[in-house]
Write a protein that holds these residues in place. Structure first.
Motif, PDB file in Angstrom:
ATOM      1  N   TYR A  92       0.791  -1.044   0.041  1.00 23.56           N
ATOM      2  CA  TYR A  92      -0.105   0.156   0.005  1.00 23.56           C
ATOM      3  C   TYR A  92       0.796   1.333  -0.052  1.00 23.56           C
ATOM      4  O   TYR A  92       1.836   1.291   0.665  1.00 23.56           O
ATOM      5  N   TYR A 123       0.554   5.873  -0.475  1.00 23.97           N
ATOM      6  CA  TYR A 123      -0.519   6.973  -0.129  1.00 23.97           C
ATOM      7  C   TYR A 123       0.181   8.519  -0.310  1.00 23.97           C
ATOM      8  O   TYR A 123       1.422   8.407  -0.382  1.00 23.97           O
ATOM      9  N   PRO A 170      -2.649  -2.393   5.771  1.00 16.93           N
ATOM     10  CA  PRO A 170      -3.205  -1.630   6.841  1.00 16.93           C
ATOM     11  C   PRO A 170      -4.238  -2.276   7.385  1.00 16.93           C
ATOM     12  O   PRO A 170      -4.873  -2.023   8.745  1.00 16.93           O
ATOM     13  N   GLU A 175      -0.580  -2.992  12.138  1.00 18.57           N
ATOM     14  CA  GLU A 175       0.103  -2.173  11.003  1.00 18.57           C
ATOM     15  C   GLU A 175       0.120  -0.726  11.359  1.00 18.57           C
ATOM     16  O   GLU A 175      -0.536  -0.154  11.864  1.00 18.57           O
ATOM     17  N   LYS A 176       0.887  -0.058  10.576  1.00 22.88           N
ATOM     18  CA  LYS A 176       1.237   1.363  10.556  1.00 22.88           C
ATOM     19  C   LYS A 176       1.616   2.013   9.394  1.00 22.88           C
ATOM     20  O   LYS A 176       2.179   1.295   8.462  1.00 22.88           O
ATOM     21  N   LEU A 177       1.601   3.299   9.288  1.00 24.24           N
ATOM     22  CA  LEU A 177       1.939   3.874   7.900  1.00 24.24           C
ATOM     23  C   LEU A 177       3.627   4.286   8.350  1.00 24.24           C
ATOM     24  O   LEU A 177       3.827   4.942   9.274  1.00 24.24           O
ATOM     25  N   PHE A 234       6.249   6.991   7.016  1.00 17.23           N
ATOM     26  CA  PHE A 234       5.910   8.363   6.091  1.00 17.23           C
ATOM     27  C   PHE A 234       7.449   8.836   5.262  1.00 17.23           C
ATOM     28  O   PHE A 234       8.084   8.532   6.119  1.00 17.23           O
TER      29      PHE A 234
END
Lengths: 109, 115
Positions: free
Chosen positions: B31, B33, B97, B102-104, B106
């Protein structure tokens, strides 16, 4: 539609004082809430998530479904806690994160 | 691992110019974004991708385009820059996610000004 509100753009406290950063959300389903933090000159990173019920760097946050809130708390603020804090909501649809507007925390010596 | 890498860090565009913001990750995340961050407004999702060859619109896609030809890269294209696109742009990635832990991750952000 889902929405995350952080009513305070700036929160200034003295070192050793308690801190509470407010977060309210609107979502009709079962929410997952997160706090992300951005320290000066660093990247946005995950601080904690409600499902883990953990304490990270002395911070805790409890999901209150009745009040639709997920406030971030720390009993004794430290200068190194100064940062930008974002509350985020993950919803079932697409697992996307919706972020609040952020609160800048300044801890004065 | 370098994590999520964004380039450039800063850019000034004239109205009507075009540019591509680059984003690459080396964590084999499915994923990816793109968010934009306007002062006091939080992060708003522009586009996202759940895997190579698959992209979808987020909350504020107008004026932008994306592609995902590889797992690693997720460039964001501005075709006709407008002052309303002045913002800080963040790229992020995650493996899945929907998983519990899970985490993003950046990138460091791109500050874009359209004058």
């Amino acid at each position: 539609a889902q929405r995350v509100t952080q009513p305070e753009k700036l929160l200034s406290v003295f070192k050793g004082a308690p801190v509470e950063l407010k977060c309210n959300y609107s979502y009709s389903g079962s929410p997952e809430l997160f706090w992300y933090v951005q320290y000066s000159r660093q990247r946005l990173q995950l601080l904690l998530r409600h499902i883990s019920r953990e304490s990270i760097k002395g911070f805790t946050a409890d999901l209150n479904k009745g009040e639709t809130s997920f406030h971030l708390k720390k009993p004794f603020a430290q200068e190194e806690d100064s940062a930008m804090y974002y509350c985020a909501l993950r919803t079932g649809a697409g697992n996307m994160l919706t972020f609040g507007g952020g609160t800048r925390l300044m801890v004065k010596p | 691992n370098a994590g999520v890498t964004q380039t450039p860090k800063f850019r000034i565009l004239k109205i009507g110019q075009s540019m591509t913001l680059q984003c690459t990750q080396d964590m084999n995340h499915n994923y990816m974004y793109w968010y934009r961050q306007d002062p006091g407004m939080g992060l708003k999702l522009i586009y996202y991708s759940v895997g190579a060859g698959i992209t979808d619109k987020g909350e504020v896609p107008n004026g932008y385009n994306v592609s995902r030809s590889t797992t690693e890269d997720f460039p964001l294209r501005l075709e006709l820059a407008a002052p309303s696109q002045t913002s800080v742009y963040f790229c992020a990635s995650s493996y899945d996610p929907g998983q519990r832990n899970e985490k993003l991750f950046f990138g460091s952000g791109t500050q874009l000004s359209v004058l």
